[in-house]
Design a protein around this motif. Structure first.
Motif, PDB file in Angstrom:
ATOM      1  N   MET A   1     -65.494 -20.600 -21.612  1.00 53.61           N
ATOM      2  CA  MET A   1     -66.676 -21.410 -21.318  1.00 53.61           C
ATOM      3  C   MET A   1     -66.838 -21.581 -19.806  1.00 53.61           C
ATOM      4  SD  MET A   1     -68.342 -22.551 -24.037  1.00 53.61           S
ATOM      5  CE  MET A   1     -69.129 -24.073 -23.531  1.00 53.61           C
ATOM      6  N   SER A   2     -68.047 -21.401 -19.340  1.00 54.35           N
ATOM      7  CA  SER A   2     -68.391 -21.717 -17.960  1.00 54.35           C
ATOM      8  C   SER A   2     -69.074 -23.081 -17.885  1.00 54.35           C
ATOM      9  CB  SER A   2     -69.298 -20.631 -17.381  1.00 54.35           C
ATOM     10  OG  SER A   2     -69.664 -20.916 -16.068  1.00 54.35           O
ATOM     11  N   LEU A   3     -69.883 -23.401 -18.903  1.00 52.23           N
ATOM     12  CA  LEU A   3     -70.420 -24.757 -18.998  1.00 52.23           C
ATOM     13  C   LEU A   3     -69.316 -25.715 -19.416  1.00 52.23           C
ATOM     14  CD1 LEU A   3     -73.880 -24.288 -20.786  1.00 52.23           C
ATOM     15  CD2 LEU A   3     -73.417 -24.540 -18.343  1.00 52.23           C
ATOM     16  N   TYR A   4     -69.523 -26.998 -19.135  1.00 49.89           N
ATOM     17  CA  TYR A   4     -68.523 -28.014 -19.484  1.00 49.89           C
ATOM     18  C   TYR A   4     -68.761 -28.530 -20.898  1.00 49.89           C
ATOM     19  CZ  TYR A   4     -67.136 -28.483 -14.516  1.00 49.89           C
ATOM     20  OH  TYR A   4     -66.681 -28.266 -13.242  1.00 49.89           O
ATOM     21  N   GLY A   5     -68.602 -27.689 -21.899  1.00 50.97           N
ATOM     22  CA  GLY A   5     -68.732 -28.155 -23.267  1.00 50.97           C
ATOM     23  C   GLY A   5     -69.687 -27.302 -24.077  1.00 50.97           C
ATOM     24  N   HIS A   6     -69.833 -27.661 -25.364  1.00 50.84           N
ATOM     25  CA  HIS A   6     -70.632 -26.892 -26.314  1.00 50.84           C
ATOM     26  C   HIS A   6     -71.988 -27.540 -26.602  1.00 50.84           C
ATOM     27  CE1 HIS A   6     -67.358 -24.074 -27.276  1.00 50.84           C
ATOM     28  NE2 HIS A   6     -66.564 -25.120 -27.135  1.00 50.84           N
ATOM     29  N   GLY A 145     -73.451 -10.905  -7.727  1.00 49.31           N
ATOM     30  CA  GLY A 145     -74.170 -12.143  -7.461  1.00 49.31           C
ATOM     31  C   GLY A 145     -74.336 -13.073  -8.632  1.00 49.31           C
ATOM     32  N   ILE A 146     -73.740 -12.758  -9.809  1.00 49.06           N
ATOM     33  CA  ILE A 146     -73.852 -13.613 -10.993  1.00 49.06           C
ATOM     34  C   ILE A 146     -72.535 -14.346 -11.219  1.00 49.06           C
ATOM     35  CG2 ILE A 146     -74.263 -13.664 -13.483  1.00 49.06           C
ATOM     36  CD1 ILE A 146     -76.710 -12.978 -11.750  1.00 49.06           C
ATOM     37  N   VAL A 147     -72.627 -15.651 -11.470  1.00 47.44           N
ATOM     38  CA  VAL A 147     -71.407 -16.433 -11.683  1.00 47.44           C
ATOM     39  C   VAL A 147     -71.365 -17.111 -13.058  1.00 47.44           C
ATOM     40  CG1 VAL A 147     -71.049 -16.848  -9.240  1.00 47.44           C
ATOM     41  CG2 VAL A 147     -72.387 -18.476 -10.560  1.00 47.44           C
ATOM     42  N   GLY A 148     -72.466 -17.103 -13.799  1.00 44.76           N
ATOM     43  CA  GLY A 148     -72.451 -17.724 -15.113  1.00 44.76           C
ATOM     44  C   GLY A 148     -73.672 -17.340 -15.926  1.00 44.76           C
ATOM     45  N   VAL A 149     -73.476 -17.175 -17.243  1.00 47.42           N
ATOM     46  CA  VAL A 149     -74.556 -16.837 -18.172  1.00 47.42           C
ATOM     47  C   VAL A 149     -74.363 -17.668 -19.433  1.00 47.42           C
ATOM     48  CG1 VAL A 149     -75.726 -15.006 -19.428  1.00 47.42           C
ATOM     49  CG2 VAL A 149     -74.578 -14.475 -17.276  1.00 47.42           C
ATOM     50  N   HIS A 150     -75.447 -18.321 -19.891  1.00 50.78           N
ATOM     51  CA  HIS A 150     -75.331 -19.260 -21.002  1.00 50.78           C
ATOM     52  C   HIS A 150     -76.523 -19.119 -21.953  1.00 50.78           C
ATOM     53  CE1 HIS A 150     -72.810 -20.848 -17.828  1.00 50.78           C
ATOM     54  NE2 HIS A 150     -73.887 -21.139 -17.116  1.00 50.78           N
ATOM     55  N   LEU A 151     -76.240 -18.977 -23.245  1.00 46.25           N
ATOM     56  CA  LEU A 151     -77.273 -18.919 -24.276  1.00 46.25           C
ATOM     57  C   LEU A 151     -77.193 -20.179 -25.124  1.00 46.25           C
ATOM     58  CD1 LEU A 151     -79.502 -17.311 -25.804  1.00 46.25           C
ATOM     59  CD2 LEU A 151     -77.648 -16.392 -27.241  1.00 46.25           C
ATOM     60  N   CYS A 152     -78.336 -20.862 -25.253  1.00 53.43           N
ATOM     61  CA  CYS A 152     -78.383 -22.127 -25.970  1.00 53.43           C
ATOM     62  C   CYS A 152     -79.488 -22.094 -27.025  1.00 53.43           C
ATOM     63  CB  CYS A 152     -78.670 -23.294 -25.018  1.00 53.43           C
ATOM     64  SG  CYS A 152     -77.508 -23.421 -23.637  1.00 53.43           S
ATOM     65  N   GLN A 153     -79.214 -22.716 -28.158  1.00 51.01           N
ATOM     66  CA  GLN A 153     -80.208 -22.840 -29.228  1.00 51.01           C
ATOM     67  C   GLN A 153     -80.532 -24.311 -29.437  1.00 51.01           C
ATOM     68  OE1 GLN A 153     -78.906 -21.557 -33.123  1.00 51.01           O
ATOM     69  NE2 GLN A 153     -81.010 -21.256 -33.847  1.00 51.01           N
ATOM     70  N   ALA A 154     -81.824 -24.620 -29.474  1.00 50.17           N
ATOM     71  CA  ALA A 154     -82.242 -26.013 -29.616  1.00 50.17           C
ATOM     72  C   ALA A 154     -81.975 -26.527 -31.023  1.00 50.17           C
ATOM     73  CB  ALA A 154     -83.720 -26.151 -29.285  1.00 50.17           C
ATOM     74  N   ASP A 155     -81.562 -27.779 -31.104  1.00 52.40           N
ATOM     75  CA  ASP A 155     -81.519 -28.521 -32.354  1.00 52.40           C
ATOM     76  C   ASP A 155     -82.883 -29.188 -32.495  1.00 52.40           C
ATOM     77  OD1 ASP A 155     -81.322 -30.419 -34.350  1.00 52.40           O
ATOM     78  OD2 ASP A 155     -79.401 -31.210 -33.693  1.00 52.40           O
ATOM     79  N   ASP A 156     -83.745 -28.607 -33.329  1.00 56.13           N
ATOM     80  CA  ASP A 156     -85.130 -29.063 -33.395  1.00 56.13           C
ATOM     81  C   ASP A 156     -85.224 -30.510 -33.842  1.00 56.13           C
ATOM     82  OD1 ASP A 156     -88.022 -28.096 -33.208  1.00 56.13           O
ATOM     83  OD2 ASP A 156     -87.986 -28.973 -35.214  1.00 56.13           O
ATOM     84  N   SER A 157     -84.473 -30.887 -34.875  1.00 55.64           N
ATOM     85  CA  SER A 157     -84.562 -32.256 -35.385  1.00 55.64           C
ATOM     86  C   SER A 157     -84.046 -33.252 -34.354  1.00 55.64           C
ATOM     87  CB  SER A 157     -83.791 -32.392 -36.698  1.00 55.64           C
ATOM     88  OG  SER A 157     -82.421 -32.061 -36.511  1.00 55.64           O
ATOM     89  N   GLY A 158     -82.929 -32.925 -33.696  1.00 53.18           N
ATOM     90  CA  GLY A 158     -82.400 -33.818 -32.667  1.00 53.18           C
ATOM     91  C   GLY A 158     -83.319 -33.929 -31.471  1.00 53.18           C
ATOM     92  N   SER A 159     -83.981 -32.823 -31.132  1.00 49.66           N
ATOM     93  CA  SER A 159     -84.890 -32.831 -29.981  1.00 49.66           C
ATOM     94  C   SER A 159     -86.160 -33.618 -30.255  1.00 49.66           C
ATOM     95  CB  SER A 159     -85.242 -31.390 -29.597  1.00 49.66           C
ATOM     96  OG  SER A 159     -84.092 -30.646 -29.268  1.00 49.66           O
ATOM     97  N   ARG A 160     -86.516 -33.771 -31.530  1.00 44.67           N
ATOM     98  CA  ARG A 160     -87.766 -34.449 -31.890  1.00 44.67           C
ATOM     99  C   ARG A 160     -87.608 -35.959 -32.117  1.00 44.67           C
ATOM    100  NH1 ARG A 160     -91.880 -31.052 -32.654  1.00 44.67           N
ATOM    101  NH2 ARG A 160     -91.373 -28.846 -33.041  1.00 44.67           N
ATOM    102  N   ILE A 161     -86.402 -36.473 -32.018  1.00 41.59           N
ATOM    103  CA  ILE A 161     -86.205 -37.906 -32.246  1.00 41.59           C
ATOM    104  C   ILE A 161     -87.061 -38.710 -31.279  1.00 41.59           C
ATOM    105  CG2 ILE A 161     -84.538 -39.801 -32.132  1.00 41.59           C
ATOM    106  CD1 ILE A 161     -82.389 -37.808 -33.015  1.00 41.59           C
ATOM    107  N   GLU A 162     -87.850 -39.630 -31.822  1.00 39.22           N
ATOM    108  CA  GLU A 162     -88.702 -40.481 -30.993  1.00 39.22           C
ATOM    109  C   GLU A 162     -87.872 -41.645 -30.459  1.00 39.22           C
ATOM    110  OE1 GLU A 162     -91.876 -40.214 -29.955  1.00 39.22           O
ATOM    111  OE2 GLU A 162     -91.847 -38.201 -30.805  1.00 39.22           O
ATOM    112  N   THR A 163     -87.719 -41.704 -29.162  1.00 34.97           N
ATOM    113  CA  THR A 163     -86.949 -42.769 -28.532  1.00 34.97           C
ATOM    114  C   THR A 163     -87.856 -43.605 -27.636  1.00 34.97           C
ATOM    115  OG1 THR A 163     -86.362 -41.435 -26.607  1.00 34.97           O
ATOM    116  CG2 THR A 163     -84.900 -41.295 -28.535  1.00 34.97           C
ATOM    117  N   ALA A 164     -87.356 -44.747 -27.238  1.00 33.25           N
ATOM    118  CA  ALA A 164     -88.141 -45.625 -26.368  1.00 33.25           C
ATOM    119  C   ALA A 164     -88.455 -44.940 -25.041  1.00 33.25           C
ATOM    120  CB  ALA A 164     -87.389 -46.935 -26.130  1.00 33.25           C
TER     121      ALA A 164
END
Length: 228
Positions: A1-6, A145-164
């Protein structure tokens, strides 16, 4: 992992010009320290565009996607500070995704970040994501010149939570389904890597849909410290 977590929170936004001084004071002195102080959050970074849009990109790295759906983070989102309420009303063209990190490799952190937001057809998404993880992205970590590559998939339900906090912004928030982050030492390096991704997929008869690309320069970073 290059990012700090999953887990990762990815946020893009523009800002009303008259709000910039307030934004920088708030983001540096309150917002990043607050977010990184949440249990399971590891690092926050803010970038400014050198090409493409929106103007700002913010990345928060966490131990896992579960941290990002957890009560500690939701408590912060549902109790925005007065300073937060004052500043976020100036956000525009906001896109935000709560993400699971599917692939992360590299030797460290770069001062330049290319972001690709894109969709994949439902029928081919798993296959294309596997192709990216297993064949297309690994060679990039050795590219000049590249030091990191990261592929991420959105959690649609978590991203849609309506917060204040989301309601304070009072505008629709876009949710990118897939996010590719390429870190490097200069814009030319990350652009070459992105070109390689598109060319490699094309050779396999694949393509990314609804691509939105921008290149950013690092402005500020906040890590979790034992004394924080």
């Amino acid at each position: 992992m290059s990012l700090y977590g999953h887990g990762a929170v990815t946020i893009w936004h523009d800002l009303l010009p008259q709000a910039k001084d307030a934004f920088y004071a708030w983001h540096n002195h309150e917002h990043m320290p607050e977010r990184v102080g949440i249990p399971g959050f590891r690092r926050g970074r803010r970038y400014i565009a050198v090409s493409g849009a929106p103007e700002y990109f913010n990345l928060y790295e966490a131990d896992s996607p579960e941290v990002l759906a957890g009560q500690d983070y939701l408590n912060r989102l549902n109790a925005p500070t007065p300073w937060t309420r004052e500043v976020v009303v100036s956000f525009h063209h906001v896109s935000r995704a709560i993400c699971r990190v599917l692939y992360s490799a590299g030797v460290g952190q770069g001062g330049t970040m290319l972001t690709l937001r894109f969709d994949l057809p439902e029928a081919t998404a798993d296959g294309v994501a596997r192709l990216l993880r297993q064949q297309v992205l690994p060679p990039l970590t050795d590219a000049s010149g590249i030091v990191g590559v990261h592929l991420c998939q959105a959690d649609d339900s978590g991203s849609r939570i309506e917060t204040a906090e989301k309601k304070v912004r009072n505008q629709e928030t876009g949710i990118p389904r897939w996010v590719l982050l390429i870190e490097g030492i200069a814009p030319a390096a990350v652009q070459a890597a992105a070109d390689h991704v598109h060319q490699a997929l094309a050779r396999d008869g694949q393509a990314l849909d609804a691509v939105q690309q921008a290149i950013y320069q690092l402005e500020a970073q906040r890590c979790k410290h034992p004394w924080g």
